[in-house]
Design an enzyme around this catalytic site. Structure first.
Site, PDB file in Angstrom:
ATOM      1  N   TYR A  26      43.507   6.613  58.550  1.00  0.00           N
ATOM      2  CA  TYR A  26      42.576   5.487  59.182  1.00  0.00           C
ATOM      3  C   TYR A  26      43.657   4.493  60.261  1.00  0.00           C
ATOM      4  O   TYR A  26      42.850   3.852  60.467  1.00  0.00           O
ATOM      5  CB  TYR A  26      42.411   4.703  58.413  1.00  0.00           C
ATOM      6  N   HIS A 103      31.907   3.394  60.881  1.00  0.00           N
ATOM      7  CA  HIS A 103      32.982   3.791  60.382  1.00  0.00           C
ATOM      8  C   HIS A 103      34.543   4.451  60.449  1.00  0.00           C
ATOM      9  O   HIS A 103      34.110   4.970  61.722  1.00  0.00           O
ATOM     10  CB  HIS A 103      32.823   5.046  58.995  1.00  0.00           C
TER      11      HIS A 103
END
Length: 147
Positions: A26, A103
């Protein structure tokens, strides 16, 4: 009646841990960085942003319902709820606002349970796997639709 000059930015469960949670997937940017990026991107076109993040599905649904009164569209990263929550999808469909699904990671290259999105069929914009920078592209594309 004029179109509202505001977007709702929704970040789902665990996104409050951005910057420290699995940075190899991430990245190191934080939720505050995401909120600043989307706010600044929208401000380029004179649009305000209301930000909400919660680890509780009902809080997100309530925020989505509220958006129908004062928002023109929704940018959302539902996190893990993407793959599990019919009620979140129904809330988004029910408010009838344009939706941009974001996302950070490329979910199609991850575990098989992440390959299905309950949001995909109602979202007008999909930005997948571009890291935090994808939020800016999703915001711009959503604003193009609203123009």
């Amino acid at each position: 009646m004029s179109t509202p000059r505001r977007l709702l930015l929704v970040n789902g469960p665990n996104l409050n841990l951005l910057g420290t949670r699995e940075p190899e997937i991430y990245g190191r940017e934080t939720l505050a960085d995401v909120e600043t990026l989307v706010t600044e991107t929208a401000a380029e076109r004179g649009i305000e942003v209301r930000c909400v993040q919660s680890n509780h599905e009902g809080v997100l649904i309530d925020a989505i319902h509220e958006a129908r009164t004062d928002c023109a569209g929704i940018v959302i990263n539902p996190g893990g709820l993407t793959h599990t929550s019919v009620v979140l999808r129904d809330a988004l469909a029910g408010v009838a606002l344009p939706v941009a699904e974001v996302h950070i990671s490329d979910v199609s290259q991850r575990e098989s349970f992440r390959h299905h999105s309950y949001v995909a069929d109602i979202a007008s914009v999909h930005v997948i796997g571009e890291g935090v920078a994808g939020y800016a592209r999703a915001t711009r594309q959503l604003l193009d639709i609203l123009a």
